[in-house]
Design an enzyme around this catalytic site. Structure first.
Site, PDB file in Angstrom:
ATOM      1  N   CYS A 384      -2.640   5.560  -7.473  1.00 44.08           N
ATOM      2  CA  CYS A 384      -4.044   5.969  -7.343  1.00 44.08           C
ATOM      3  C   CYS A 384      -4.299   6.535  -5.939  1.00 44.08           C
ATOM      4  CB  CYS A 384      -4.955   4.808  -7.707  1.00 44.08           C
ATOM      5  SG  CYS A 384      -6.550   5.386  -8.312  1.00 44.08           S
ATOM      6  N   HIS A 510      -3.064   3.316 -12.980  1.00 45.94           N
ATOM      7  CA  HIS A 510      -2.553   2.032 -12.480  1.00 45.94           C
ATOM      8  C   HIS A 510      -1.545   1.441 -13.458  1.00 45.94           C
ATOM      9  CE1 HIS A 510      -5.525   1.329  -9.200  1.00 45.94           C
ATOM     10  NE2 HIS A 510      -6.218   2.188  -9.903  1.00 45.94           N
ATOM     11  N   GLU A 512       0.459  -0.880 -12.991  1.00 45.72           N
ATOM     12  CA  GLU A 512       0.614  -2.335 -12.796  1.00 45.72           C
ATOM     13  C   GLU A 512      -0.187  -3.153 -13.802  1.00 45.72           C
ATOM     14  OE1 GLU A 512      -1.000  -0.265 -10.830  1.00 45.72           O
ATOM     15  OE2 GLU A 512      -2.683  -1.168  -9.764  1.00 45.72           O
TER      16      GLU A 512
HETATM   17  N1  GLN Z   1     -10.639   5.873  -3.770  1.00 52.78           N
HETATM   18  C1  GLN Z   1      -9.919   6.660  -4.706  1.00 52.78           C
HETATM   19  C2  GLN Z   1     -10.803   7.200  -5.814  1.00 52.78           C
HETATM   20  O1  GLN Z   1     -11.879   6.720  -6.026  1.00 52.78           O
HETATM   21  C3  GLN Z   1      -8.756   5.878  -5.298  1.00 52.78           C
HETATM   22  C4  GLN Z   1      -9.154   4.669  -6.087  1.00 52.78           C
HETATM   23  C5  GLN Z   1      -8.024   3.718  -6.365  1.00 52.78           C
HETATM   24  O2  GLN Z   1      -7.008   3.719  -5.668  1.00 52.78           O
HETATM   25  N2  GLN Z   1      -8.182   2.851  -7.354  1.00 52.78           N
HETATM   26  O3  GLN Z   1     -10.443   8.129  -6.488  1.00 52.78           O
END
Ligand code: GLN
Length: 534
Positions: A384, A510, A512
């Site tokens: 992310c 994600h 994970e």
């Molecule tokens: N801050 C980033 C976004 O909002 C990544 C978010 C995250 O890593 N879950 O896109």
């Protein structure tokens, strides 16, 4: 014919952090391994509608389900143990209960009656417990009550448990988890805190059926008898939960203590199938007999917190066992990395993982970690925000886009390589401000992603606002960073890889959240494999 669901409540006494989530998940695992259909649910007594707005310093990681619910991290344990997806219905907070009741009141649903904690709030709680069982045709619903007995906040939940026990008789039981401390000076285990916390439950009209005792030393028969006598339970219902080397040992320990058969006896459930946890034991064997040890750097801004990256750490445990290597995670604070110390900090690691996150604290360090992995050909996984950092780094250092950035950190950058996309802006306008939950992704052939997934169409869970700005895609691909996974509907970039690198992958989603003991996540398995063979 609909089944008769039985309800198991898990409460906690004496202290917090005794591991109610792991005990609940372990019991669920044992019942599942006997062929029962089991659901687990967590009630959190705080007023937030969900943990999505909570800082990881408060309650650790926010776990995201398939349907996009932002939930307590215990749901992660439930999924990892049971290998079954959870949903919004598996995590309910006081805030959500009150919000539902207040909305009903405003609509006039209560027909002019006075709306009260009993029966309206408790009925809403009971409704949510029963609904989970009914909707899924579960044999057992295990409901974990967050907090510690005696907290003002959890009183309505304890009252709902009292009522359900009264209404359902042996179809509803309470397992109370307590601490039996060891006093070194006296050389003794002490049962008094357990007695007191059971008394506290009794004050609220709830008699526990089983008492699970967290302890650092084995409980002898004398201690078990004493707890049984003072707390009105059978000695066989006093279960020892000794400190374990790994959370994955707990189901096996609970089987030795016969927690599952005790539950089946008290709920008068006939035992139809033998317990089968062969696969679980095979996993434990691989976990405990590694062929080698590797070191992976986890670069993030909450590294001092064990729980902030819970699912990532567990996914690495699963992937390590799959590859039969021990993964030592070296957590590195993103604020502590800079161009001059990156080599010193990272030269000995086999792989680098840059963590997800929000806000600009530590971004520069994350970008340095990416640069180090890219230039030194160290296996890299960016999740992310970690993927977004990889894109920013490539923009700045390879494409020479001066000041390339995400508009999350610099809305005036000349090169907004990470931005909010047009179709996402519409979503923010409607109130749900993030892309949450499961979305499809199409994988490009002849890529690390294709090799990793062995599949063309996958689904992964998301939690973010910003995206790769596809205006720049052509330039990135020409320079060697390619999009190997995209959303088939709107073309949003989901996976970025480096062509000229042994294993470098940034994922907007994600992985994970979907790694379980039975199904270690392919992205982590490939990453750890690449790190192992580095
Ligand atoms: N801050 C980033 C976004 O909002 C990544 C978010 C995250 O890593 N879950 O896109």
């Amino acid at each position: 014919m609909a089944k008769k669901t039985k309800f198991i409540f898990v409460t906690g006494g004496v202290a917090s952090s005794l591991g109610k989530g792991i005990i609940s998940a372990s019991l669920a695992k044992l019942l599942q391994a006997r062929g029962f259909k089991v659901g687990i649910q967590k009630f959190d007594p705080y007023i937030n509608i969900d943990p999505g707005t909570l800082n990881p310093y408060e309650h650790g990681e926010c776990f995201v389900t398939e349907d996009g619910a932002e939930t307590d991290l215990d749901l992660g344990h439930y999924e990892r143990f049971l290998n079954e997806p959870t949903s919004q219905a598996n995590n309910v907070t006081t805030g959500r209960i009150y919000q539902t009741v207040i909305n009903k009141e405003r609509k006039g649903d209560y027909l002019g009656s006075t709306v009260q904690i009993i029966p309206h709030i408790t009925d809403e709680i009971k409704y949510r417990v029963r609904l989970l069982g009914k909707k899924n045709n579960f044999d057992f619903v295990i409901t974990e009550i967050g907090g510690t007995v005696g907290d003002i906040e959890s009183l309505p939940f304890i009252e709902a448990v009292r009522q359900m026990k009264w209404e359902l008789g042996s179809d509803s039981i309470v397992i109370h988890l307590t601490l039996v401390p060891y006093l070194a000076a006296a050389g003794e285990l002490k049962t008094k805190p357990t007695q007191h916390s059971v008394k506290m439950l009794l004050e609220h009209g709830v008699q526990p059926d089983i008492i699970v005792c967290r302890t650092e030393h084995h409980l002898n028969q004398h201690i078990r008898d004493k707890i049984a006598r003072f707390c009105n339970v059978q000695p066989s219902s006093v279960i020892e939960s000794i400190d374990a080397e790994s959370i994955y040992d707990v189901p096996v320990l609970m089987r030795q203590e016969k927690l599952d058969t005790e539950v089946l006896n008290i709920t008068k459930t006939p035992i139809e199938n033998e317990l089968n946890i062969d696969e679980w034991e095979k996993f434990l064997k691989r976990l405990k007999n590694p062929k080698a040890t590797i070191e992976v750097a986890l670069v993030g801004k909450y590294v001092e917190l064990q729980d902030a990256y819970k699912s990532i750490l567990e996914a690495m445990v699963h992937a390590g066992a799959e590859n039969q290597v021990k993964v030592k995670v070296q957590t590195i604070h993103s604020e502590s990395i800079n161009a001059s110390n990156a080599d010193e900090l990272l030269k000995n690691v086999n792989g680098i993982l840059v963590a997800p996150g929000f806000g600009d604290r530590g971004i520069q360090g994350k970008i340095e970690a990416v640069r180090y992995a890219r230039e030194n050909k160290i296996p890299f996984l960016g999740i992310c925000l970690g993927m977004q950092c990889a894109v920013i780094e490539f923009g700045r250092n390879v494409l020479d886009y001066k000041g390339a950035d995400s508009t999350e950190f610099n809305s005036k950058t000349d090169y907004p390589v990470i931005d909010i996309m047009e179709n996402q802006k519409k979503i923010s306008g409607m109130g749900g401000t993030m892309r949450l939950g499961s979305y499809p992704c199409e994988i490009k052939p002849n890529s690390h992603a294709a090799e990793t997934y062995q599949d063309k169409n996958i689904n992964e869970r998301h939690r973010h606002r910003f995206e790769f700005n596809d205006k720049y895609l052509k330039k990135y691909e020409e320079a060697g960073m390619i999009a190997t996974g995209t959303n088939p509907k709107d073309n949003l970039v989901e996976i970025m890889e480096l062509k000229d690198h042994p294993w470098f992958m940034g994922v907007q989603f994600h992985p994970e959240y979907k790694s379980t003991v039975a199904n270690p996540h392919p992205v982590f398995v490939s990453f750890i494999k690449a790190a192992y063979h580095k």
